[in-house]
Design an enzyme around this catalytic site. Sequence first.
Site, PDB file in Angstrom:
ATOM      1  N   ALA A   1       0.826  -1.207   0.000  1.00 25.58           N
ATOM      2  CA  ALA A   1       0.000   0.000   0.000  1.00 25.58           C
ATOM      3  C   ALA A   1       0.863   1.260   0.000  1.00 25.58           C
ATOM      4  O   ALA A   1       0.543   2.244  -0.679  1.00 25.58           O
ATOM      5  CB  ALA A   1      -0.930  -0.006   1.209  1.00 25.58           C
TER       6      ALA A   1
ATOM      7  N   ASP B   1       9.893   2.387   0.656  1.00 22.62           N
ATOM      8  CA  ASP B   1       8.678   2.217  -0.143  1.00 22.62           C
ATOM      9  C   ASP B   1       8.465   3.412  -1.066  1.00 22.62           C
ATOM     10  O   ASP B   1       8.044   3.251  -2.216  1.00 22.62           O
ATOM     11  CB  ASP B   1       7.467   2.041   0.774  1.00 22.62           C
ATOM     12  CG  ASP B   1       7.539   0.769   1.591  1.00 22.62           C
ATOM     13  OD1 ASP B   1       8.162  -0.208   1.119  1.00 22.62           O
ATOM     14  OD2 ASP B   1       6.992   0.741   2.714  1.00 22.62           O
TER      15      ASP B   1
END
Length: 298
Positions: free
Chosen positions: A44, A240
């Site tokens: 995510a 990320d």
Amino acid sequence: MNKPVITVIGSINMDLVTVAARFPNQGETILGERFLTTPGGKGANQAVAAARLGADVRMIGAVGEDAFGRELLRSLQSEGISVDGVKPVTHQHTGIASITISEQDNRIIVVPGANHALPPEDLDKYESVIAQSDVCLLQLEIPIPVVERAVSLAHRRGVRVIVNPAPAQPLPPSVLEQADFLTPNEHERTLLFAGMDERTLVNKLIVTEGAKGVRIWQDRQEQLIPGFRVPVVDTTGAGDTFNGALAVALAEGKPLAEACRFANAAAALSVTKLGAQAGMPTREDVESLLAKQEGSQS
């Protein structure tokens, strides 16, 4: 320019974040300074990073049918991310990550929950979604057989694949062979290639080295792409952010060194705020930092 299309296959977690003046010693209890719940999960996070930088992002994963799962789906949708590929499951809770932040660093325990309830065969119905992508981006907070099936589908359809091997664990030969890029940090690189001759994969490696930047190899020639100096608040999600930004830059056709510089800038901005997704920058933020850097060097 058309938006680059990125499919992210990976974890969706709720982060339970505690901020403290220092990390407790073994067996010790200390008082913390702040607590918050914030959307996370490596999959995510990377999806949000790519979406904020202008990509059309499709998310494939799983959440529980619980309050955290519903909140995380709303959060992804609010970023403009398609969640048609996110499977709600009844027999597992939504994944969580327990994060302690202190001393400009973090310690993390992940409980996968529903992230491990996505079977490899479920990916077959999303083959057309993967085939329409410019880049398919994966991490290792989901079962390795799922990663293997996703890489195989993308490779068969001629879609560029980035595998972020975190948390580090052995990868099947097919993943190592079919992935276009592997993006470990220094620690993950050591574990990933323990007992192996990494020279056969060196042109696929993009090794993140924190504030120093990233190390790449082109035609087996090593090059360090320097990082950016910024005030550090929270390093959670920096890797990320880098991976999401790298996927966007490569999908837009940027050469590897330029794509890594763009991703370095995004990652640097992400550590200036608390929370994995909260600190992820917009396209305007990244381009502004790059312009300032170029101005200071001219």
